[in-house]
Design a protein around this motif. Sequence first.
Motif, short mmCIF file in Angstrom:
data_model
loop_
_atom_site.label_atom_id
_atom_site.label_comp_id
_atom_site.label_asym_id
_atom_site.label_seq_id
_atom_site.Cartn_x
_atom_site.Cartn_y
_atom_site.Cartn_z
N ILE A 22 -4.64 33.88 8.41
CA ILE A 22 -4.25 33.10 7.37
C ILE A 22 -5.16 33.63 6.16
CG2 ILE A 22 -3.73 30.94 5.90
CD1 ILE A 22 -3.24 29.68 8.63
N VAL A 23 -6.22 33.60 6.29
CA VAL A 23 -7.26 34.24 5.21
C VAL A 23 -6.80 35.68 4.86
CG1 VAL A 23 -9.68 34.81 4.46
CG2 VAL A 23 -9.21 32.53 5.46
N ALA A 24 -6.66 36.41 6.06
CA ALA A 24 -6.49 37.99 5.61
C ALA A 24 -5.19 38.01 5.20
CB ALA A 24 -6.42 38.46 6.91
N LEU A 25 -4.11 37.02 5.23
CA LEU A 25 -2.81 36.96 4.73
C LEU A 25 -3.03 36.89 3.30
CD1 LEU A 25 0.39 37.35 4.84
CD2 LEU A 25 0.33 34.98 5.36
N ILE A 26 -3.72 35.89 3.02
CA ILE A 26 -3.87 35.62 1.43
C ILE A 26 -4.53 36.62 0.58
CG2 ILE A 26 -5.08 33.81 -0.10
CD1 ILE A 26 -4.69 31.54 1.94
N THR A 27 -5.62 37.32 1.33
CA THR A 27 -6.02 38.29 0.84
C THR A 27 -5.23 39.48 0.55
OG1 THR A 27 -8.45 37.73 1.76
CG2 THR A 27 -8.12 39.85 1.12
N TYR A 28 -4.34 39.88 1.69
CA TYR A 28 -3.33 40.71 1.34
C TYR A 28 -2.41 40.57 0.20
CZ TYR A 28 0.37 44.15 2.72
OH TYR A 28 1.04 45.22 2.66
N CYS A 29 -2.05 39.23 -0.12
CA CYS A 29 -1.14 38.97 -1.27
C CYS A 29 -1.85 39.11 -2.32
CB CYS A 29 -0.66 37.55 -0.95
SG CYS A 29 0.47 37.26 0.37
N TYR A 30 -3.05 38.83 -2.42
CA TYR A 30 -4.00 38.93 -3.73
C TYR A 30 -3.98 40.64 -3.84
CZ TYR A 30 -8.10 39.25 -6.78
OH TYR A 30 -8.70 39.67 -7.75
N MET A 31 -4.22 41.26 -3.06
CA MET A 31 -4.26 42.75 -3.03
C MET A 31 -3.11 43.28 -3.83
SD MET A 31 -7.04 44.06 -0.30
CE MET A 31 -7.14 45.77 -1.23
N GLY A 32 -1.93 42.65 -3.06
CA GLY A 32 -0.64 43.05 -3.58
C GLY A 32 -0.32 42.85 -5.08
N PHE A 33 -0.78 41.70 -5.44
CA PHE A 33 -0.54 41.35 -6.77
C PHE A 33 -1.46 42.06 -7.84
CE2 PHE A 33 -2.52 38.83 -10.27
CZ PHE A 33 -1.36 38.53 -11.14
N MET A 34 -2.67 42.42 -7.32
CA MET A 34 -3.43 43.30 -8.40
C MET A 34 -3.09 44.69 -8.36
SD MET A 34 -5.91 41.38 -9.40
CE MET A 34 -6.85 42.36 -10.08
N ARG A 35 -2.41 45.17 -7.43
CA ARG A 35 -1.78 46.45 -7.47
C ARG A 35 -0.69 46.56 -8.59
NH1 ARG A 35 -0.71 49.17 -1.65
NH2 ARG A 35 -0.34 50.84 -2.91
N GLN A 36 -0.12 45.51 -8.47
CA GLN A 36 1.33 45.32 -9.31
C GLN A 36 2.31 46.48 -9.11
OE1 GLN A 36 1.67 43.18 -12.76
NE2 GLN A 36 0.66 42.23 -10.83
N THR A 37 2.70 46.58 -7.93
CA THR A 37 3.68 47.24 -7.36
C THR A 37 4.73 46.52 -6.46
OG1 THR A 37 2.62 48.21 -5.47
CG2 THR A 37 2.38 49.55 -7.47
N ALA A 38 5.94 46.78 -6.59
CA ALA A 38 7.08 46.12 -6.21
C ALA A 38 6.80 46.45 -4.59
CB ALA A 38 8.50 46.34 -6.51
N GLU A 39 6.67 47.49 -4.21
CA GLU A 39 6.72 47.71 -2.49
C GLU A 39 5.35 47.12 -2.09
OE1 GLU A 39 4.84 51.73 -4.61
OE2 GLU A 39 6.36 50.08 -5.00
N SER A 40 4.15 47.19 -2.53
CA SER A 40 3.13 46.39 -2.09
C SER A 40 3.41 44.76 -2.12
CB SER A 40 1.93 46.63 -2.82
OG SER A 40 1.90 46.11 -4.02
N ILE A 41 4.19 44.28 -2.80
CA ILE A 41 4.67 43.00 -2.80
C ILE A 41 5.70 42.61 -1.65
CG2 ILE A 41 5.63 41.10 -4.11
CD1 ILE A 41 4.45 42.20 -6.55
N PHE A 42 6.58 43.35 -1.44
CA PHE A 42 7.65 43.15 -0.46
C PHE A 42 6.96 43.64 0.95
CE2 PHE A 42 11.27 44.25 2.32
CZ PHE A 42 11.91 43.19 2.25
#
Length: 343
Positions: free
Chosen positions: A152-172
């Motif tokens: 779960i912690v890794a999932l939250i970290t992954y989501c945070y990094m996706g937000f910081m990258r600001q790309t749609a493909e990293s979010i999806f």
Amino acid sequence: MIFSPFFARLGGHVSVSRSVAFGVVLMCIALIMAIVYFVMDQKLDAQTGEAEEKDDPFKVSDIGKILSDSGFWLVALLCVLYYSAIFPFQKYAVNMLQCNLTLVEPSSDSFWASPSVTIVQYVIMLVVAAAGFASNFQKKANMKYGLLAVSIVALITYCYMGFMRQTAESIFAVFPLLAVLITPILGNYLDNHGKAVSMLILGSLLLIGCHLTFAFILPLFKGSVVGGVIVAYATILVLGASFSLVPASLWPSVPKLVDAKVIGSAYALIFWIQNIGLWLFPLLIGKVLDATNPEGASATELDYTAPLVMLACLGVAALVLGFILKAVDKKKGLGLEQPNINA
């Protein structure tokens, strides 16, 4: 003409190399899980002393027996409706997010714009999958919940990094991660407690809610950098949960509907019917996009409301079939709501 030419004009918004790498990671995860399940299956056969049964010769009449079963058709139609609302959507999801999210590209010299962040995200993705998968086979509670916490912690970290990258493909790209976490849990629940049709119904409800959220709620957050991404992440993760609920309950139901000797033929027919939908609905999405957007519209300013409502309608049809299947199961005593493992 379908709407796919718009994707040719997405330019730097979609990274082909990242998409290919993401696909390779998923293939590696699938291969590892297949090897694990193969070893476990061989171990079970050795423990139970079951020998491989000799296959009966194939008969054309076997197909007629399968096709004459109403339960089979309900499951097959559920399959084509549900998967047609998921897989074709994945082809357009990144562009849909580009059209509905306000994304601010990080500066070119920052860590978030470097290729290194992609590698780190893939490693974190593997941690989410591996820890979540391994937690299902731990007998000690502290080890089980410890691995879940890591996942779960890794999932939250992954989501945070996706937000910081600001790309749609990293979010999806977060879409399959929750499914990886909960699919073994759902499978274990079905084996021991049943309720397969109820899970099919719940999965259809979640599918409807997710597509309607993408259609009507996500656009309301256009202009909100944080709010839009939060809504997108929450909806994508719930869609991933739905993607676990339906397959985890759908496929184990087939052996309860047909004779064991024709189970392979039954699965083949379901996949054949499913692929008709997977061929048809990407074309329909493109046609609807063409019809509901002005000619020459920018690829990042499209209105996806109509295609998403169409996909939600597939979920509604699947929901109706789920209730019908539940009624048929109750009337004929198919045992779809019963545990797969009899104590």
